[in-house]
Design a protein around this motif. Structure first.
Motif, PDB file in Angstrom:
ATOM      1  N   ASN A  68       0.828  -1.194   0.000  1.00  0.00           N
ATOM      2  CA  ASN A  68       0.000   0.000   0.000  1.00  0.00           C
ATOM      3  C   ASN A  68       0.876   1.262   0.000  1.00  0.00           C
ATOM      4  O   ASN A  68       0.572   2.222  -0.717  1.00  0.00           O
ATOM      5  CB  ASN A  68      -0.941  -0.017   1.206  1.00  0.00           C
ATOM      6  CG  ASN A  68      -2.047   0.994   1.076  1.00  0.00           C
ATOM      7  OD1 ASN A  68      -2.740   1.030   0.075  1.00  0.00           O
ATOM      8  ND2 ASN A  68      -2.203   1.821   2.095  1.00  0.00           N
ATOM      9  N   GLU A  69       1.931   1.243   0.791  1.00  0.00           N
ATOM     10  CA  GLU A  69       2.865   2.382   0.825  1.00  0.00           C
ATOM     11  C   GLU A  69       3.482   2.632  -0.556  1.00  0.00           C
ATOM     12  O   GLU A  69       3.802   3.767  -0.896  1.00  0.00           O
ATOM     13  CB  GLU A  69       3.999   2.119   1.823  1.00  0.00           C
ATOM     14  CG  GLU A  69       3.614   2.238   3.267  1.00  0.00           C
ATOM     15  CD  GLU A  69       3.436   3.680   3.712  1.00  0.00           C
ATOM     16  OE1 GLU A  69       4.317   4.520   3.403  1.00  0.00           O
ATOM     17  OE2 GLU A  69       2.424   3.966   4.349  1.00  0.00           O
ATOM     18  N   LEU A  70       3.652   1.552  -1.314  1.00  0.00           N
ATOM     19  CA  LEU A  70       4.268   1.636  -2.641  1.00  0.00           C
ATOM     20  C   LEU A  70       3.224   1.792  -3.749  1.00  0.00           C
ATOM     21  O   LEU A  70       3.553   1.712  -4.926  1.00  0.00           O
ATOM     22  CB  LEU A  70       5.122   0.389  -2.898  1.00  0.00           C
ATOM     23  CG  LEU A  70       6.262   0.152  -1.906  1.00  0.00           C
ATOM     24  CD1 LEU A  70       6.886  -1.214  -2.135  1.00  0.00           C
ATOM     25  CD2 LEU A  70       7.297   1.265  -1.992  1.00  0.00           C
ATOM     26  N   TYR A  71       1.966   1.980  -3.348  1.00  0.00           N
ATOM     27  CA  TYR A  71       0.844   2.107  -4.287  1.00  0.00           C
ATOM     28  C   TYR A  71       0.715   0.877  -5.179  1.00  0.00           C
ATOM     29  O   TYR A  71       0.404   0.976  -6.364  1.00  0.00           O
ATOM     30  CB  TYR A  71       0.985   3.388  -5.123  1.00  0.00           C
ATOM     31  CG  TYR A  71       1.078   4.630  -4.273  1.00  0.00           C
ATOM     32  CD1 TYR A  71      -0.057   5.173  -3.690  1.00  0.00           C
ATOM     33  CD2 TYR A  71       2.317   5.238  -4.027  1.00  0.00           C
ATOM     34  CE1 TYR A  71       0.033   6.301  -2.879  1.00  0.00           C
ATOM     35  CE2 TYR A  71       2.419   6.358  -3.221  1.00  0.00           C
ATOM     36  CZ  TYR A  71       1.269   6.886  -2.651  1.00  0.00           C
ATOM     37  OH  TYR A  71       1.362   7.987  -1.847  1.00  0.00           O
ATOM     38  N   GLU A  72       0.949  -0.281  -4.589  1.00  0.00           N
ATOM     39  CA  GLU A  72       0.903  -1.540  -5.320  1.00  0.00           C
ATOM     40  C   GLU A  72      -0.170  -2.485  -4.785  1.00  0.00           C
ATOM     41  O   GLU A  72      -0.260  -3.621  -5.225  1.00  0.00           O
ATOM     42  CB  GLU A  72       2.267  -2.256  -5.224  1.00  0.00           C
ATOM     43  CG  GLU A  72       3.417  -1.508  -5.842  1.00  0.00           C
ATOM     44  CD  GLU A  72       3.474  -1.659  -7.352  1.00  0.00           C
ATOM     45  OE1 GLU A  72       2.830  -2.574  -7.892  1.00  0.00           O
ATOM     46  OE2 GLU A  72       4.168  -0.845  -7.994  1.00  0.00           O
ATOM     47  N   TYR A  73      -0.947  -2.054  -3.811  1.00  0.00           N
ATOM     48  CA  TYR A  73      -1.887  -2.951  -3.143  1.00  0.00           C
ATOM     49  C   TYR A  73      -3.311  -2.694  -3.588  1.00  0.00           C
ATOM     50  O   TYR A  73      -3.728  -1.555  -3.764  1.00  0.00           O
ATOM     51  CB  TYR A  73      -1.792  -2.778  -1.621  1.00  0.00           C
ATOM     52  CG  TYR A  73      -2.694  -3.717  -0.856  1.00  0.00           C
ATOM     53  CD1 TYR A  73      -2.427  -5.071  -0.813  1.00  0.00           C
ATOM     54  CD2 TYR A  73      -3.825  -3.243  -0.195  1.00  0.00           C
ATOM     55  CE1 TYR A  73      -3.260  -5.946  -0.116  1.00  0.00           C
ATOM     56  CE2 TYR A  73      -4.658  -4.105   0.504  1.00  0.00           C
ATOM     57  CZ  TYR A  73      -4.369  -5.457   0.534  1.00  0.00           C
ATOM     58  OH  TYR A  73      -5.193  -6.308   1.210  1.00  0.00           O
ATOM     59  N   LYS A  74      -4.054  -3.797  -3.764  1.00  0.00           N
ATOM     60  CA  LYS A  74      -5.490  -3.735  -4.031  1.00  0.00           C
ATOM     61  C   LYS A  74      -6.172  -4.584  -2.973  1.00  0.00           C
ATOM     62  O   LYS A  74      -5.698  -5.676  -2.644  1.00  0.00           O
ATOM     63  CB  LYS A  74      -5.796  -4.292  -5.417  1.00  0.00           C
ATOM     64  CG  LYS A  74      -5.176  -3.488  -6.530  1.00  0.00           C
ATOM     65  CD  LYS A  74      -5.436  -4.146  -7.875  1.00  0.00           C
ATOM     66  CE  LYS A  74      -4.658  -3.399  -8.930  1.00  0.00           C
ATOM     67  NZ  LYS A  74      -3.960  -4.258  -9.845  1.00  0.00           N
ATOM     68  N   ARG A  75      -7.274  -4.127  -2.455  1.00  0.00           N
ATOM     69  CA  ARG A  75      -7.988  -4.854  -1.392  1.00  0.00           C
ATOM     70  C   ARG A  75      -8.369  -6.274  -1.780  1.00  0.00           C
ATOM     71  O   ARG A  75      -8.512  -7.139  -0.935  1.00  0.00           O
ATOM     72  CB  ARG A  75      -9.238  -4.090  -0.969  1.00  0.00           C
ATOM     73  CG  ARG A  75      -8.928  -2.869  -0.172  1.00  0.00           C
ATOM     74  CD  ARG A  75     -10.212  -2.187   0.261  1.00  0.00           C
ATOM     75  NE  ARG A  75      -9.887  -0.926   0.871  1.00  0.00           N
ATOM     76  CZ  ARG A  75     -10.265  -0.590   2.093  1.00  0.00           C
ATOM     77  NH1 ARG A  75     -10.987  -1.409   2.801  1.00  0.00           N
ATOM     78  NH2 ARG A  75      -9.923   0.576   2.589  1.00  0.00           N
ATOM     79  N   ARG A  85       3.651 -10.192  -5.812  1.00  0.00           N
ATOM     80  CA  ARG A  85       3.992  -8.783  -6.074  1.00  0.00           C
ATOM     81  C   ARG A  85       5.264  -8.387  -5.327  1.00  0.00           C
ATOM     82  O   ARG A  85       6.134  -7.699  -5.874  1.00  0.00           O
ATOM     83  CB  ARG A  85       2.817  -7.884  -5.655  1.00  0.00           C
ATOM     84  CG  ARG A  85       2.958  -6.474  -6.129  1.00  0.00           C
ATOM     85  CD  ARG A  85       2.778  -6.412  -7.652  1.00  0.00           C
ATOM     86  NE  ARG A  85       3.265  -5.152  -8.136  1.00  0.00           N
ATOM     87  CZ  ARG A  85       4.060  -4.997  -9.195  1.00  0.00           C
ATOM     88  NH1 ARG A  85       4.424  -6.024  -9.921  1.00  0.00           N
ATOM     89  NH2 ARG A  85       4.466  -3.810  -9.556  1.00  0.00           N
TER      90      ARG A  85
END
Length: 144
Positions: A68-75, A85
């Motif tokens: 999420n910090e790396l803008y790579e996370y989806k719920r 990932r």
């Protein structure tokens, strides 16, 4: 839960395991007769408890928050997707290795009195896995 809160919790678990490691290493390799030694069992149980907490928190909270910090996370991402990932981003060496740690954790949390050999092997392997998990945690924090 924030990344900072998860890291604070993980730091406590790592610190407490680090305090147990010298005593645990003095037992290695763990043997069947060790199940009769109350002091050894207390130490091993404490280690197993903390090991499972670290493994759970890293997989369920820390890794998704890192992505999420790396803008790579989806719920909608399942753990395996998170691990793939992280591997692609070179934050973990191998998603398969983490899945093995998960299986190890599952073995440790299910006590099978009639299968002491499996538990002994899992305890011995979990000590090695712990060192790697702590390294992964440290490396990810450095990268962030």
């Amino acid at each position: 839960m924030t990344l900072k809160q998860v890291c604070e919790e993980l730091d406590i678990h790592f610190s407490r395991i680090d305090a147990l490691i010298p005593e645990i290493k003095s037992y290695l390799p763990f043997k069947e007769t060790d199940f009769n030694d109350t002091e050894k069992i207390k130490t091993i149980d404490a280690f197993i408890y903390r090991f499972t907490k670290v493994q759970d928190r890293m997989g369920e909270k820390f890794f998704p928050l890192v992505l999420n910090e790396l803008y790579e996370y989806k719920r909608s991402m399942a753990l395996i997707d998170v691990l793939h990932r992280l591997e692609k981003l070179e934050l973990i060496e191998s998603s398969d290795k983490w899945i093995e740690y998960r299986k190890l954790r599952n073995t440790l949390t299910h006590e099978y009195p009639d299968n002491e050999d499996e538990i002994i092997e899992a305890i011995n392997l979990s000590i090695e896995a712990y060192v790697d998990m702590k390294h992964i945690y440290s490396m990810i924090l450095k990268r962030l």
